[in-house]
Design a protein around this motif. Structure first.
Motif, PDB file in Angstrom:
ATOM      1  N   UNK A   6      38.283  39.081  44.947  1.00  0.00           N
ATOM      2  CA  UNK A   6      37.338  38.779  43.865  1.00  0.00           C
ATOM      3  C   UNK A   6      37.393  39.840  42.784  1.00  0.00           C
ATOM      4  N   UNK A   7      37.500  41.129  43.167  1.00  0.00           N
ATOM      5  CA  UNK A   7      37.583  42.242  42.230  1.00  0.00           C
ATOM      6  C   UNK A   7      38.723  43.148  42.671  1.00  0.00           C
ATOM      7  N   UNK A   8      39.159  44.062  41.805  1.00  0.00           N
ATOM      8  CA  UNK A   8      40.253  44.963  42.205  1.00  0.00           C
ATOM      9  C   UNK A   8      39.918  45.808  43.434  1.00  0.00           C
TER      10      UNK A   8
ATOM     11  N   UNK B  24      39.894  25.312  54.099  1.00  0.00           N
ATOM     12  CA  UNK B  24      39.166  26.582  54.005  1.00  0.00           C
ATOM     13  C   UNK B  24      39.259  27.146  52.590  1.00  0.00           C
ATOM     14  N   UNK B  25      40.422  27.017  51.992  1.00  0.00           N
ATOM     15  CA  UNK B  25      40.598  27.504  50.626  1.00  0.00           C
ATOM     16  C   UNK B  25      39.712  26.731  49.661  1.00  0.00           C
ATOM     17  N   UNK B  26      39.626  25.422  49.830  1.00  0.00           N
ATOM     18  CA  UNK B  26      38.778  24.620  48.950  1.00  0.00           C
ATOM     19  C   UNK B  26      37.302  24.968  49.152  1.00  0.00           C
TER      20      UNK B  26
ATOM     21  N   UNK C 241      34.922  26.324  46.209  1.00  0.00           N
ATOM     22  CA  UNK C 241      33.624  25.710  45.922  1.00  0.00           C
ATOM     23  C   UNK C 241      32.511  26.755  45.923  1.00  0.00           C
ATOM     24  N   UNK C 242      32.576  27.714  46.841  1.00  0.00           N
ATOM     25  CA  UNK C 242      31.564  28.778  46.889  1.00  0.00           C
ATOM     26  C   UNK C 242      31.628  29.640  45.634  1.00  0.00           C
TER      27      UNK C 242
ATOM     28  N   UNK D 122      28.198  29.143  38.686  1.00  0.00           N
ATOM     29  CA  UNK D 122      27.194  28.252  38.096  1.00  0.00           C
ATOM     30  C   UNK D 122      25.806  28.898  38.118  1.00  0.00           C
ATOM     31  N   UNK D 123      25.455  29.546  39.219  1.00  0.00           N
ATOM     32  CA  UNK D 123      24.158  30.212  39.321  1.00  0.00           C
ATOM     33  C   UNK D 123      24.086  31.392  38.355  1.00  0.00           C
TER      34      UNK D 123
END
Length: 74
Positions: free
Chosen positions: A39-41, A53-55, A59-60, A66-67
């Motif tokens: 997600x980050x470096x 699992x990847x999907x 989605x998460x 979105x939040x």
């Protein structure tokens, strides 16, 4: 609701889009049909061993985005 599992190509495209929009730092495809994403470096890597699992992971991430954007209503 999906009736077919996602293809590896579909997962590759979703991960590329998330990277292009700055929601993932890095994503690497494995030779065994898995993906490793950051997600980050400085974040710990997540290994996704199956397209489903990847999907779910994608989605998460999209729900989080979105939040964060203030669009909690559906």
């Amino acid at each position: 609701m999906r009736t077919t599992p996602p293809s590896t190509e579909e997962i590759d495209v979703w991960l590329a889009v998330l990277r292009a929009h700055g929601h993932l730092d890095r994503a690497e495809s494995g030779c065994d049909g898995s993906w490793t994403v950051w997600r980050t470096p400085s974040s710990a890597p997540h290994t996704l061993h199956h397209p489903v699992l990847a999907l779910d992971y994608i989605a998460a991430v999209l729900r989080e985005v979105r939040v964060e954007a203030g669009d909690g209503a559906r």
